[in-house]
Design an enzyme around this catalytic site. Structure first.
Site, short mmCIF file in Angstrom:
data_model
loop_
_atom_site.label_atom_id
_atom_site.label_comp_id
_atom_site.label_asym_id
_atom_site.label_seq_id
_atom_site.Cartn_x
_atom_site.Cartn_y
_atom_site.Cartn_z
N SER A 34 -3.70 -2.74 -2.69
CA SER A 34 -2.70 -1.71 -3.02
C SER A 34 -2.42 -1.59 -4.50
CB SER A 34 -1.40 -2.01 -2.27
OG SER A 34 -0.94 -3.32 -2.56
N HIS A 237 5.75 -3.05 -5.96
CA HIS A 237 4.48 -2.56 -6.50
C HIS A 237 4.77 -1.80 -7.79
CE1 HIS A 237 2.96 -3.38 -2.44
NE2 HIS A 237 1.74 -3.29 -2.96
#
Length: 255
Positions: A34, A237
């Site tokens: 990711s 993230h």
């Protein structure tokens, strides 16, 4: 003298017009998880949650490679990269970037534990991940890097690190200082192992922790998302700035 001047100006103009096409012949592929697919940034699409704000897409847009294979996929482990991404990789690839290893080491369950449990439970979960990194991950990374080299023997392979997620100086934050320090230390241990195995494989290791320094979760100028309810996968993230000002410069310098 005038002819020399004209020649010099012509040469400079020629360089100016050809410089943006420096990667025009490059066959570039982005592999990994990711942090390479662009989770955390806007415009995520498909089951792999790929974003055109990812560092890989930004590099491709800036450098205009002949081919750009965007194979990175959210949630990918080293096994997933070997099973699904490397077989799809063009054998003629001459530039490859990758982030991988975080999911193998239990990134998501560790964050959940640290969000919901005590400082001691968080530390225990991080230590569990460290043990995996020390004992099991090296073989997984070696196998993955060997598979990349076998599929694309002429490629320059750039292995990017993970950032330290948290600012530990902030007084107010969604996790205690003890938890933030534990998670950051786990990321440091992971990065050190990735660096060791990448260099053993003859790949280029690109460190991003310097670019993210001072921009962790709970800092005043964040390059990473904190706990995010909608969409939940964005939690911890990089945000758009993290990919543009953190990962992209690291990749560009390594290239």
């Amino acid at each position: 003298m005038r002819s020399v001047t004209v020649l010099a100006v012509t040469s400079l103009l020629s360089l100016a017009f050809t410089a943006p096409a420096q990667a025009a012949g490059t066959v570039y592929a982005a592999l990994g998880d990711s942090y390479s697919s662009g989770v955390g940034a806007p415009s995520q699409t498909g089951i792999c949650l790929r974003s055109n704000h990812s560092y890989a897409s930004r590099w491709a847009a800036r450098n205009n490679p002949a081919t750009f294979q965007f194979l990175a996929c959210s949630g990918a482990t080293t096994d997933d990269v070997r099973a699904g991404q490397i077989p799809a990789l063009k054998s003629g690839a001459d530039l490859i970037s990758i982030t991988v290893g975080g999911n193998d080491a239990g990134f998501a369950p560790t964050v959940v534990t640290c969000l919901t449990a005590s400082d001691s439970a968080c530390a225990a979960k991080v230590n569990q991940g460290k043990a995996y990194v020390a004992n099991t991950l090296p073989g997984k990374l070696d196998a993955t890097y060997a598979a990349i080299r076998a599929k694309a023997p002429g490629a320059k392979v750039i292995v990017l690190s993970y950032p330290l997620i948290f600012d530990t100086a902030a007084v107010i934050c969604e996790m205690s200082v003890a938890k933030r320090k534990a998670i950051n230390d786990g990321a440091r241990v992971l990065d050190e192992m990735i660096e060791q195995r990448a260099e053993a494989a003859g790949f280029v290791y690109a460190e991003v922790r310097d670019e993210f320094s001072g921009h962790g979760v709970c800092s005043k100028s964040r390059y990473l998302n904190g706990l995010t309810i909608v969409p939940p996968q964005n939690s911890y993230h990089p945000n758009s700035s993290g990919y543009a000002d953190g990962y992209l410069p690291a990749l560009s310098d390594a290239v």
